[in-house]
Design a protein around this motif. Structure first.
Motif, PDB file in Angstrom:
ATOM      1  N   THR A 175      -6.344  -1.506  -2.197  1.00 27.77           N
ATOM      2  CA  THR A 175      -6.769  -0.927  -1.839  1.00 27.77           C
ATOM      3  C   THR A 175      -6.097   0.959  -2.587  1.00 27.77           C
ATOM      4  O   THR A 175      -7.429   1.612  -2.886  1.00 27.77           O
ATOM      5  N   LYS A 203       0.732  -1.082  -0.022  1.00 31.97           N
ATOM      6  CA  LYS A 203      -0.053  -0.389   0.260  1.00 31.97           C
ATOM      7  C   LYS A 203       0.890   1.653   0.179  1.00 31.97           C
ATOM      8  O   LYS A 203       0.686   2.205  -0.186  1.00 31.97           O
ATOM      9  N   SER A 211      -9.775  -5.729   4.294  1.00 34.45           N
ATOM     10  CA  SER A 211      -9.314  -5.346   3.176  1.00 34.45           C
ATOM     11  C   SER A 211     -10.337  -4.636   1.875  1.00 34.45           C
ATOM     12  O   SER A 211     -10.744  -3.941   1.444  1.00 34.45           O
ATOM     13  N   ASP A 245      -2.518 -11.731   2.893  1.00 32.73           N
ATOM     14  CA  ASP A 245      -2.806  -9.919   2.985  1.00 32.73           C
ATOM     15  C   ASP A 245      -2.678  -8.466   3.106  1.00 32.73           C
ATOM     16  O   ASP A 245      -3.418  -7.795   2.637  1.00 32.73           O
ATOM     17  N   GLN A 292      -4.289  -5.776   0.479  1.00 29.97           N
ATOM     18  CA  GLN A 292      -4.167  -4.303   1.784  1.00 29.97           C
ATOM     19  C   GLN A 292      -3.978  -3.366   0.352  1.00 29.97           C
ATOM     20  O   GLN A 292      -4.723  -2.366   0.087  1.00 29.97           O
TER      21      GLN A 292
END
Length: 273
Positions: free
Chosen positions: A120, A90, A144, A113, A117
């Motif tokens: 996004t 991210k 998420s 994971d 994430q």
């Protein structure tokens, strides 16, 4: 295709008319095999300014930053590819792939994971397919989806996630989702019931093989589907209900829907199929 040949095609034949490209790599051919390079992918974006769909198969992308992909992409598919831990984090540049609407992650073993994430940041993303991404956890998916509330299509197949936990996360965060496809592992009648009343759901696909005694009966599936005001397609794959009483119950009870009951299609191991 070897990168040397790809460079030749790029210089001689590819141009602004190219909208979709499918390429295979050499991930399973050993450390000395030729691999895709950042320079090649950057050149692809420059030479083909209208490229919208890129499908990569069995490619080692661990040394290829996501920033080298063509910025015009609307669809990105990764099948049996290797990515680095930093690939989709991210914290990276939020301007990367600003038009990306659909991403398919099929048998990408490193995907976890933290990568989920990172999705996004793609604000145009509307379609997400997770296939065999066994490192994604129920907690990671729920967290998420909370930030991916604008998704309209979600497929979760062949993962270690239970269907009940996936549907609970969807019902909590994706109220505008239009299409859902998931493996029925861990699916129960109460788990399916959390979708009742979903206002925008148009297509629901439940995919086998049937491995759980808690699997909802055809009558329970019918009861839940009748509460979905916009449902137009119900597809049941690989449950062994073809030509059985279950199919008759669903077809009769959902006259406004296209009910498809069939075996799971056989998957080809050849990436070009």
């Amino acid at each position: 295709m070897r990168p040397k040949v790809m460079w030749h095609l790029l210089r001689r034949y590819m141009g602004s008319r190219l909208h979709s490209l499918r390429m295979g790599g050499y991930l399973f051919s050993g450390s000395q095999a030729p691999q895709l390079s950042p320079a090649l992918l950057r050149a692809l974006g420059q030479k083909c300014p209208n490229l919208q769909r890129l499908c990569l198969h069995v490619a080692d992308l661990s040394m290829v930053p996501i920033t080298s992909l063509p910025s015009t992409l609307r669809t990105l598919e990764l099948h049996s590819c290797e990515i680095s831990m930093a690939w989709l984090l991210k914290q990276q540049d939020p301007t990367v792939l600003p038009l990306l609407e659909c991403i398919v992650l099929d048998r990408v073993p490193a995907f976890r994971d933290e990568h989920l994430q990172g999705l996004t940041r793609f604000r145009a993303l509307r379609s997400l397919v997770l296939g065999g991404t066994y490192r994604v956890t129920e907690t990671g998916l729920d967290a998420s989806l909370q930030e991916l509330s604008y998704l309209q299509r979600l497929e979760v197949v062949g993962c270690t996630l239970s269907a009940d936990s996936t549907l609970l996360a969807i019902s909590r965060h994706l109220r505008d989702v239009r299409k859902i496809r998931l493996t029925v592992r861990g699916l129960s009648a109460p788990g399916l019931a959390v979708l009742e009343g979903m206002p925008a759901l148009e297509s629901l696909c439940l995919q086998g093989p049937l491995v759980t005694p808690e699997m909802p009966t055809p009558t329970e599936i019918l009861s839940s589907c009748l509460t979905m005001p916009k449902l137009r397609v119900l597809e049941l794959q690989g449950l062994g209900w073809e030509g059985q009483e279950a199919e008759k119950i669903l077809c009769k009870g959902l006259p406004h829907c296209m009910v498809i009951v069939r075996a799971c299609p056989k998957e080809s191991m050849d990436w070009w199929m």
